[in-house]
Design a protein around this motif. Structure first.
Motif, PDB file in Angstrom:
ATOM      1  N   LYS A 102     -30.099   3.298 -39.409  1.00  0.00           N
ATOM      2  CA  LYS A 102     -29.155   3.267 -38.289  1.00  0.00           C
ATOM      3  C   LYS A 102     -29.110   1.889 -37.654  1.00  0.00           C
ATOM      4  O   LYS A 102     -28.058   1.437 -37.188  1.00  0.00           O
ATOM      5  CB  LYS A 102     -29.601   4.264 -37.222  1.00  0.00           C
ATOM      6  N   ASP A 103     -30.269   1.236 -37.618  1.00  0.00           N
ATOM      7  CA  ASP A 103     -30.296  -0.107 -37.036  1.00  0.00           C
ATOM      8  C   ASP A 103     -29.471  -1.070 -37.867  1.00  0.00           C
ATOM      9  O   ASP A 103     -28.792  -1.955 -37.332  1.00  0.00           O
ATOM     10  CB  ASP A 103     -31.739  -0.618 -36.972  1.00  0.00           C
ATOM     11  N   ALA A 112     -31.012 -11.658 -42.146  1.00  0.00           N
ATOM     12  CA  ALA A 112     -30.748 -11.683 -40.707  1.00  0.00           C
ATOM     13  C   ALA A 112     -32.043 -11.661 -39.910  1.00  0.00           C
ATOM     14  O   ALA A 112     -32.103 -12.199 -38.810  1.00  0.00           O
ATOM     15  CB  ALA A 112     -29.906 -10.476 -40.317  1.00  0.00           C
ATOM     16  N   ILE A 113     -33.062 -11.020 -40.481  1.00  0.00           N
ATOM     17  CA  ILE A 113     -34.301 -10.902 -39.725  1.00  0.00           C
ATOM     18  C   ILE A 113     -35.108 -12.179 -39.851  1.00  0.00           C
ATOM     19  O   ILE A 113     -35.926 -12.477 -39.007  1.00  0.00           O
ATOM     20  CB  ILE A 113     -35.132  -9.715 -40.260  1.00  0.00           C
ATOM     21  N   THR A 170     -22.038  -3.658 -37.463  1.00  0.00           N
ATOM     22  CA  THR A 170     -20.934  -3.656 -36.503  1.00  0.00           C
ATOM     23  C   THR A 170     -20.872  -4.977 -35.758  1.00  0.00           C
ATOM     24  O   THR A 170     -19.808  -5.388 -35.307  1.00  0.00           O
ATOM     25  CB  THR A 170     -21.072  -2.526 -35.472  1.00  0.00           C
ATOM     26  N   LEU A 171     -22.025  -5.643 -35.661  1.00  0.00           N
ATOM     27  CA  LEU A 171     -21.995  -6.948 -35.009  1.00  0.00           C
ATOM     28  C   LEU A 171     -21.312  -7.997 -35.875  1.00  0.00           C
ATOM     29  O   LEU A 171     -21.049  -9.105 -35.416  1.00  0.00           O
ATOM     30  CB  LEU A 171     -23.420  -7.409 -34.693  1.00  0.00           C
ATOM     31  N   TRP A 229     -28.831  -3.289 -28.732  1.00  0.00           N
ATOM     32  CA  TRP A 229     -29.372  -2.614 -29.897  1.00  0.00           C
ATOM     33  C   TRP A 229     -29.650  -3.630 -31.013  1.00  0.00           C
ATOM     34  O   TRP A 229     -30.683  -3.611 -31.658  1.00  0.00           O
ATOM     35  CB  TRP A 229     -28.379  -1.543 -30.375  1.00  0.00           C
ATOM     36  N   ARG A 278     -36.085  -2.402 -41.664  1.00  0.00           N
ATOM     37  CA  ARG A 278     -35.487  -1.777 -40.489  1.00  0.00           C
ATOM     38  C   ARG A 278     -34.882  -0.451 -40.894  1.00  0.00           C
ATOM     39  O   ARG A 278     -34.458  -0.264 -42.020  1.00  0.00           O
ATOM     40  CB  ARG A 278     -34.391  -2.677 -39.891  1.00  0.00           C
ATOM     41  N   ARG A 289     -24.373  -2.318 -27.909  1.00  0.00           N
ATOM     42  CA  ARG A 289     -24.555  -2.772 -29.281  1.00  0.00           C
ATOM     43  C   ARG A 289     -25.282  -4.098 -29.342  1.00  0.00           C
ATOM     44  O   ARG A 289     -26.071  -4.341 -30.257  1.00  0.00           O
ATOM     45  CB  ARG A 289     -23.213  -2.893 -29.989  1.00  0.00           C
ATOM     46  N   ASN A 304     -25.865  -0.704 -37.188  1.00  0.00           N
ATOM     47  CA  ASN A 304     -25.499  -1.385 -35.956  1.00  0.00           C
ATOM     48  C   ASN A 304     -25.354  -2.886 -36.160  1.00  0.00           C
ATOM     49  O   ASN A 304     -24.442  -3.510 -35.622  1.00  0.00           O
ATOM     50  CB  ASN A 304     -26.567  -1.112 -34.889  1.00  0.00           C
ATOM     51  N   LEU A 305     -26.257  -3.446 -36.975  1.00  0.00           N
ATOM     52  CA  LEU A 305     -26.147  -4.885 -37.255  1.00  0.00           C
ATOM     53  C   LEU A 305     -24.815  -5.207 -37.930  1.00  0.00           C
ATOM     54  O   LEU A 305     -24.193  -6.228 -37.662  1.00  0.00           O
ATOM     55  CB  LEU A 305     -27.276  -5.343 -38.175  1.00  0.00           C
ATOM     56  N   THR A 341     -38.911  -9.356 -34.043  1.00  0.00           N
ATOM     57  CA  THR A 341     -39.912  -9.306 -35.104  1.00  0.00           C
ATOM     58  C   THR A 341     -41.318  -9.176 -34.562  1.00  0.00           C
ATOM     59  O   THR A 341     -42.166  -8.564 -35.172  1.00  0.00           O
ATOM     60  CB  THR A 341     -39.881 -10.557 -35.984  1.00  0.00           C
ATOM     61  N   ILE A 378     -42.101  -3.227 -36.212  1.00  0.00           N
ATOM     62  CA  ILE A 378     -40.801  -2.862 -36.735  1.00  0.00           C
ATOM     63  C   ILE A 378     -40.167  -1.947 -35.705  1.00  0.00           C
ATOM     64  O   ILE A 378     -40.629  -0.829 -35.507  1.00  0.00           O
ATOM     65  CB  ILE A 378     -40.922  -2.112 -38.064  1.00  0.00           C
ATOM     66  N   PRO A 379     -39.139  -2.394 -35.006  1.00  0.00           N
ATOM     67  CA  PRO A 379     -38.514  -1.507 -34.021  1.00  0.00           C
ATOM     68  C   PRO A 379     -37.557  -0.556 -34.719  1.00  0.00           C
ATOM     69  O   PRO A 379     -36.793  -0.965 -35.590  1.00  0.00           O
ATOM     70  CB  PRO A 379     -37.760  -2.480 -33.111  1.00  0.00           C
ATOM     71  N   TRP A 428     -25.532 -15.087 -40.970  1.00  0.00           N
ATOM     72  CA  TRP A 428     -24.491 -14.509 -40.125  1.00  0.00           C
ATOM     73  C   TRP A 428     -23.119 -15.005 -40.534  1.00  0.00           C
ATOM     74  O   TRP A 428     -22.165 -14.235 -40.649  1.00  0.00           O
ATOM     75  CB  TRP A 428     -24.755 -14.839 -38.653  1.00  0.00           C
ATOM     76  N   THR A 478     -33.207  -4.597 -32.853  1.00  0.00           N
ATOM     77  CA  THR A 478     -33.421  -4.599 -34.296  1.00  0.00           C
ATOM     78  C   THR A 478     -33.961  -5.927 -34.777  1.00  0.00           C
ATOM     79  O   THR A 478     -34.803  -5.995 -35.672  1.00  0.00           O
ATOM     80  CB  THR A 478     -32.110  -4.325 -35.025  1.00  0.00           C
ATOM     81  N   LEU A 479     -33.466  -7.028 -34.182  1.00  0.00           N
ATOM     82  CA  LEU A 479     -33.856  -8.344 -34.657  1.00  0.00           C
ATOM     83  C   LEU A 479     -35.189  -8.812 -34.090  1.00  0.00           C
ATOM     84  O   LEU A 479     -35.640  -9.911 -34.385  1.00  0.00           O
ATOM     85  CB  LEU A 479     -32.771  -9.365 -34.324  1.00  0.00           C
ATOM     86  N   GLN A 520     -17.047   0.712 -37.039  1.00  0.00           N
ATOM     87  CA  GLN A 520     -18.210   1.599 -37.110  1.00  0.00           C
ATOM     88  C   GLN A 520     -18.180   2.522 -38.313  1.00  0.00           C
ATOM     89  O   GLN A 520     -19.201   2.723 -38.975  1.00  0.00           O
ATOM     90  CB  GLN A 520     -18.246   2.454 -35.854  1.00  0.00           C
TER      91      GLN A 520
END
Lengths: 288, 160
Positions: free
Chosen positions: A243-244, A186-187, A250-251, B87, A240, B84, A247-248, B94, B102-103, A212, B91-92, A256
């Motif tokens: 917690k991040d 994803a990143i 949940t997208l 958020w 990452r 969300r 969250n991803l 870069t 890195i967040p 995705w 996270t994404l 949750q």
């Protein structure tokens, strides 16, 4: 307790092993040593993972097509000895076998090779064709000394090569296997070097899009249970915090609580189950 | 009562240049960030990952309230219903302006009070970490004390 079950490790000077030159055979054992620069890099990554909050890390060695007892070298044992001990972090060893068309006839996960496979704590299969996918889900998730616990899916390929059939997934889940989603897709950024040499992943914008789509599909078919999420990250900047990652998830239309389970509870039970592999048919203790 | 609810995200940008020794791009200490750069990077991230609809959902309420260059701590305010998406965009992320980061979201809360407490605690932790690196005892007064006092005041001065 946060888990990163996919910390890719590649051997130094691995790939081409000249089989014709018989003089080179004694060199196999020396290839397991990691150079100090590599160790430094790995230690730095482990520092970062600790900072982000991961406590259980599994080093992942990838093998293409099948395990061959003649050429297979366990690089992780050497690595673990060279790393300094960290209190509060647990290291595990994992083997991933990338399955493709050639592996349909059999890829070495047999009783004869059980000794090769034994030192690893977790075994994962990465199928790329429908036949290998059904093999992985049906036959290899049954409890035995050779079970594969994780079915990792190549999420960045242009079109998921096989259809995730509900029945196959349900059998695998009932037998206790889990499906893995690597969040590195994803990143974006550089993918795991070993995976791209095996031709399994795709990078850049299209890789992300495929990730995705495929990840959503996995979540839909498994209904959110039996999923673990792990790193698979090649370059440090793609890591990452846990917690991040939740969250991803949940997208991806995952509720949750299920997303939280995928990150914390499912890997835990997976590791416990992996320990059962060392016992006879997953019986952990004598009935009283 | 239809109150407009927010979520306050406490984000730390972890510097990767100390980890990845082969970074060709500059580290955070050479290209200092500020709130505006972060906002722009965040906006680009939302648009790339979630499209114009994503930006439409998040954009009106997105606000970078505080940023500290020394500890790389950032406080972002978003509306609760779309937090969300914001958020996920964080996270994404870069890189910000060619600097790879890195967040890491440390804390999410609904009111500013707990964000302030968490931010102050985090600052203290980071300063303590700096100090152990320099091997100073906690009683030794150095410029960090100043910084702590100043940043605590700045954080407490934040309001809705």
């Amino acid at each position: 307790m946060h888990f990163d079950l996919n910390f890719p490790v590649t051997a130094s000077g691995s790939t081409s092993q000249q089989k014709k030159n018989k003089n080179k055979q004694p060199q196999q054992s020396s290839q397991t040593a990691f150079t100090p620069a590599q160790i430094k890099g790995i230690e730095a990554r482990l520092d970062l993972l600790e900072h982000l909050g991961y406590t259980v890390i599994a080093f992942n060695q990838s093998v293409n097509k099948k395990i061959d007892p003649k050429t297979h070298v366990n690089i992780l044992d050497g690595l673990l000895q060279q790393l300094r001990a960290r209190p509060g972090t647990v290291f595990l060893k994992r083997l991933t076998i990338v399955l493709d068309n050639d592996s349909e006839k059999g890829f070495g996960l047999t009783n004869a090779n059980a000794s090769l496979v034994e030192p690893y704590d977790v075994i994962a299969l990465l199928p790329t064709t429908p036949a290998t996918f059904s093999l992985a889900c049906l036959t290899h998730s049954l409890p035995s000394p050779l079970t594969a616990h994780i079915v990792a899916l190549p999420l960045t390929l242009p079109r998921l090569p096989f259809q995730l059939k509900h029945t196959l997934i349900r059998t695998a889940l009932k037998n206790g296997a889990v499906f893995e989603i690597n969040y590195a897709g994803a990143i974006g950024g550089d993918s795991d070097a070993s995976l791209s040499t095996f031709g399994v992943s795709d990078t850049g914008a299209s890789g992300k899009r495929n990730w995705w789509a495929a990840a959503r599909e996995v979540v839909r078919v498994t209904k959110g249970k039996g999923i673990i999420v792990s790193g698979g990250v090649a370059s440090e900047a793609d890591y990452r915090g846990p917690k991040d990652i939740v969250n991803l998830l949940t997208l991806l239309d995952l509720a949750q609580n299920l997303a939280h389970d995928a990150s914390v509870a499912a890997p835990k039970s997976l590791i416990l189950r992996a320990q059962a592999r060392k016992t006879y048919r997953a019986v952990l203790s004598e009935p009283r | 009562m239809v109150r407009f609810k927010n979520r306050w995200l406490l984000v730390e940008f972890v510097d990767t240049s100390t980890v990845d020794a082969s970074a060709e791009k500059g580290s955070l200490s050479t290209r200092p960030l500020d709130g505006r750069l972060i906002y722009n990077a965040l906006r680009d991230s939302v648009v790339t990952n979630f499209g114009d609809t994503g930006w439409g959902a998040v954009g009106m309420s997105l606000n970078v309230k505080y940023f500290s260059p020394l500890t790389n701590l950032c406080i972002i305010r978003v509306a609760r219903d779309q937090h969300r998406i914001a958020w996920g965009a964080v996270t994404l992320l870069t890189n910000i302006h060619d600097v790879r980061v890195i967040p890491r979201v440390i804390h999410v809360s609904g009111t500013i009070k707990h964000t302030q407490l968490s931010a102050i605690a985090h600052n203290r932790e980071v300063i303590a970490r700096f100090r152990t690196k320099l091997k100073n005892t906690a009683l030794h007064h150095d410029s960090y004390d100043d910084y702590l006092a100043r940043s605590t005041r700045e954080i407490e001065a934040l309001h809705d």
